[in-house]
Design an enzyme around this catalytic site. Structure first.
Site, short mmCIF file in Angstrom:
data_model
loop_
_atom_site.label_atom_id
_atom_site.label_comp_id
_atom_site.label_asym_id
_atom_site.label_seq_id
_atom_site.Cartn_x
_atom_site.Cartn_y
_atom_site.Cartn_z
N ASP A 253 -3.33 -4.92 9.22
CA ASP A 253 -3.95 -3.65 9.55
C ASP A 253 -4.78 -3.94 10.87
OD1 ASP A 253 -4.08 -0.91 9.68
OD2 ASP A 253 -4.58 -0.74 7.47
N ASP B 31 0.81 6.71 7.78
CA ASP B 31 0.05 6.86 6.66
C ASP B 31 0.35 8.19 6.00
OD1 ASP B 31 -1.58 4.56 6.39
OD2 ASP B 31 -3.22 5.42 7.51
C1 GLA Z 1 -4.99 2.07 7.07
C2 GLA Z 1 -3.50 1.72 6.55
C3 GLA Z 1 -3.57 2.46 4.91
C4 GLA Z 1 -4.60 1.49 4.27
C5 GLA Z 1 -6.12 1.74 4.64
C6 GLA Z 1 -6.82 0.90 4.09
O1 GLA Z 1 -5.10 3.50 7.24
O2 GLA Z 1 -2.39 2.54 7.12
O3 GLA Z 1 -2.04 2.02 4.58
O4 GLA Z 1 -4.22 0.29 4.44
O5 GLA Z 1 -5.73 1.48 6.33
O6 GLA Z 1 -8.00 1.07 4.65
#
Ligand code: GLA
Length: 733
Positions: free
Chosen positions: A476, A546
């Protein structure tokens, strides 16, 4: 074609193509025709021709449907000047113009020599054709600034361009812009640009606009690819549709600051120049040093946006992605447990997930350091002893005993100021001397351009994967660059940061993969903030957004599908109400997410026995068709932007199976869904239909010809809001 004219023919092996794809089995060729001094790159339905003109400069001649007659090809001539204001550089479709000699359009190379001279005029020197690649050497008219251009063409007609600039002079030069190349389009006054824009949780929004005189800039200045824009384009003429019309398209393989300049000159020439974003860039080259651009890919079709996407998908699957393994059904803990992960809690979720048929269990954020919320712990990649007193092993063993892979979330490039790493190395975070450091989500970005940071991160990740039996990392990156400074290097080198950062990111992933060949990686940046052909060379899948609200997802997935293949598009079923406080039925959520690589993100502890049983059946059904969905050809039959009904069809490579999804967002005035005409079938073949819900499909007979299905169509009996179904077509011998 005279035989003696052919200096080299490159025969590339064409992959087994589906009989139904509109690409004939024609070999890829790169040929040089010495007397007109032209190169002809051709494959499938595409020809691309350029040559050396009367000024000894490279000039584009043709890009479009495949040509067969070499006698049609004559040496290129520069355009005429226009009054006393426009030089031939303004009226010629140049193949790789540098800034110099009277060019006021976007150029591919801009530099400053140590003595202050900036003018560069590139001329042809020599070329070679070897191992499927055409390499052309150019040199400045006066001094020893050299450029090497490399071209390839795939069996389906996807062209690749990249460039490298070499300083063979005796003084330092500073590169201020290096573009991979420019794609000149045939003269036409009706071009329309299609691409995607967006923001966090709203990425992949399709935009279409007419190309008008001037420049349209698509770019990222954020250090990462970005949610805001994505490095691909389609340009059509004569109002192409999903299935008809001429479309030229391209995608840049770079995950850092990038730029595409779509430009229509005052003389009507439309061109797309792409490469590193020159914004805030300066790359000094000492004598003997070089700088290479990323690859810029492009293709052409006469069969509309749908075929343009399928060509890009096929190319990405065959030539870009690191492996061909189908995506397993994944469970991810993020929406269920957020930062509150524990050994017992994750084990309980894993036990239920396995019963549903999940194949990979991924523990998301919260397992490390002092990470109880987003204010602390990033950077400290050691297991949190309170949450996992016995380390990760008991959980990983449990997941494996249940027959699933184990995956872990990491965000290696980031650091919370409240972390051991930041306290030990505050200078490792991006900053400019004496200036404030902007936090986003309470975090800063590490300066990955630094060699010590790169080595540290590789060591940390390598140890994590070596010491734990981990099959998958969700990588990420939850913010973009601000204050991108590099105070430790001389001022002249500080702007190398953007390119070096991305190079080092690629190097870490490449080294990890080499050392752990079975490790798979997902690229995530707060959803779809780092998706491009550069990162896809070294990752197996991406987190699309997300935003997991099923209705929004239909639009997000459609936009994504223009450039990128289903196989990499992670799509989760999650709990409702969701992102927009919208509640959609579980079936609608499944039938949306199953049009990508399926994941489950629900809090399984809270699901009813009935919903768990339904999920289990849907996952089993998905597995029976996922090869077709993930590796087949996608036909977008009804766009979610066009009305209240979305439909997509997937046809397997061998044409034996097809899956059709129909999703009604909202019914109005009692109107039924109009018959849906299918695509990509063999009109002469007969198909047996296996509806997921027999009551939702009007079927006069369970066996129908391809002609009926494509010309009459299928009638879905969908009613009310968020009603959805699917049908599998099996081709009979
Ligand atoms: C990002 C990712 C999510 C999750 C969060 C965790 O927003 O896109 O899927 O992994 O971080 O903090």
């Amino acid at each position: 074609m005279r035989h003696s004219d052919i200096v080299a023919i490159v025969m590339l092996k064409a992959p087994a193509l589906a009989p139904l794809l509109l690409v004939p089995l024609l070999h890829a060729e790169i040929r040089y025709l010495p007397s007109p001094k032209l190169w002809h790159l051709s494959a499938a339905n595409v020809s691309y021709v350029f040559g050396v003109n009367n000024e000894n400069q490279l000039q584009q001649v043709y890009w479009g449907p495949r040509l067969w007659r070499d006698a049609d090809l004559t040496p290129p001539h520069t355009g005429l000047p226009w009054a006393s204001f426009d030089t031939p550089g303004m009226t010629t479709p140049e193949e790789y113009p540098a800034w110099g000699g009277g060019r006021h359009l976007e150029t591919c190379l801009k530099l400053t020599r140590a003595d202050g001279v900036r003018d560069v005029i590139l001329q042809y020197v020599t070329h070679s054709i070897q191992n499927g690649a055409l390499t052309i050497h150019l040199k400045d008219k006066i001094d020893n600034i050299r450029v090497t251009l490399t071209y390839r063409i795939s069996p389906t007609g996807i062209l690749e361009k990249k460039a490298a600039v070499h300083n063979s002079t005796t003084q330092t030069i500073t590169v201020e812009s290096l573009q991979s190349g420019v794609w000149n389009l045939p003269l036409d006054s009706s071009y329309r640009l299609t691409t995607t824009f967006g923001r966090w949780a709203g990425e992949w929004q399709l935009e279409q606009e007419d190309v008008r005189p001037g420049q349209k800039i698509l770019e990222s200045r954020r250090g990462l690819t970005s949610h805001q824009a994505n490095p691909w384009f389609m340009l059509d003429t004569g109002r192409a549709s999903e299935s008809h019309g001429r479309v030229w398209f391209g995608a840049l393989a770079w995950s850092g600051n990038w730029r595409l300049t779509v430009e229509q000159s005052t003389h009507g020439q439309v061109r797309v120049t792409g490469g590193y974003n020159p914004f805030d860039l300066a790359w000094p080259l000492k004598p003997g040093e070089s700088l290479e651009s990323p690859s810029f890919y492009a293709g052409f079709t006469t069969h509309g946006f749908g075929e343009a996407s399928r060509l890009l998908h096929r190319f990405t699957r065959d030539e870009i992605l690191p492996n061909k393994r189908l995506r397993p059904v994944l469970y991810n803990s993020w929406e269920a447990t957020t930062f509150h992960v524990t050994e017992e809690g994750q084990k309980a979720l894993a036990t239920i997930a396995a019963k549903l048929g999940v194949e990979r269990f991924v523990m998301d954020d919260g397992w490390f350091g002092a990470r109880n919320n987003d204010r602390a712990g990033l950077g400290d990649w050691t297991v949190n002893p309170k949450k996992f007193p016995r380390g990760l092993k008991p959980l990983i063993d449990h997941v494996h005993q249940l027959g699933m892979d184990f995956g872990l979330w990491v965000e290696p490039e980031m650091v919370n100021p409240d972390s051991g790493l930041y306290r030990a190395h505050p200078d490792w975070a991006l900053h400019q001397a004496g200036r404030p450091r902007s936090e986003q989500r309470n975090q800063l970005m590490l300066n990955l351009a630094r060699g010590d940071v790169k080595e540290y991160l590789f060591t940390v990740l390598d140890r994590l994967v070596t010491e734990n039996d981990i099959q998958f990392l969700k990588w990420d990156a939850n913010r973009n660059m601000t204050e991108p400074g590099w105070p430790e290097v001389p001022p002249a080198d500080q702007k190398k940061l953007y390119i070096q950062y991305t190079r080092n990111l690629y190097e870490i992933i490449d080294r990890l993969r080499r050392k752990h060949p079975n490790l798979e990686i997902e690229s995530c940046s707060g959803g779809g903030g780092r998706v491009d052909l550069g990162i896809l060379r070294r990752t197996d899948q991406v987190w699309t957004s997300d935003n997991t609200d099923a209705l929004d997802r239909l639009r997000i997935q459609e936009g994504f599908s223009y450039a990128y293949p289903t196989r990499v598009m992670m799509a989760w079923v999650t709990d409702v109400p969701n992102f927009n406080h919208r509640t959609t039925p579980l079936a609608f959520r499944f039938l949306t997410a199953m049009q990508g690589a399926l994941g489950i993100g629900n809090n399984l502890n809270k699901m009813s026995a009935e919903d768990l049983d339904f999920s289990k059946r849907m996952i089993a059904w998905y597995k029976s068709v996922r090869a077709t969905i993930q590796t087949g050809n996608l036909y977008r039959l009804a766009s979610p932007r066009a009305g209240d009904f979305t439909a997509n069809q997937y046809v397997s490579e061998d044409g034996k199976q097809s899956v059709v999804f129909g999703l009604l967002h909202a019914q109005h005035f009692g109107y039924p869904v109009p018959p849906l005409r299918l695509a990509g079938l063999d009109e002469k073949a007969v198909y047996r239909l296996h509806p997921l819900h027999p009551d939702k499909l009007e079927l006069p007979t369970p066996e129908l010809s391809g002609a009926w299905l494509m010309d009459h169509g299928l009638s879905f009996r969908l009613t009310g809001d968020y009603d959805a179904t699917a049908v599998v077509l099996e081709r009979l011998e």
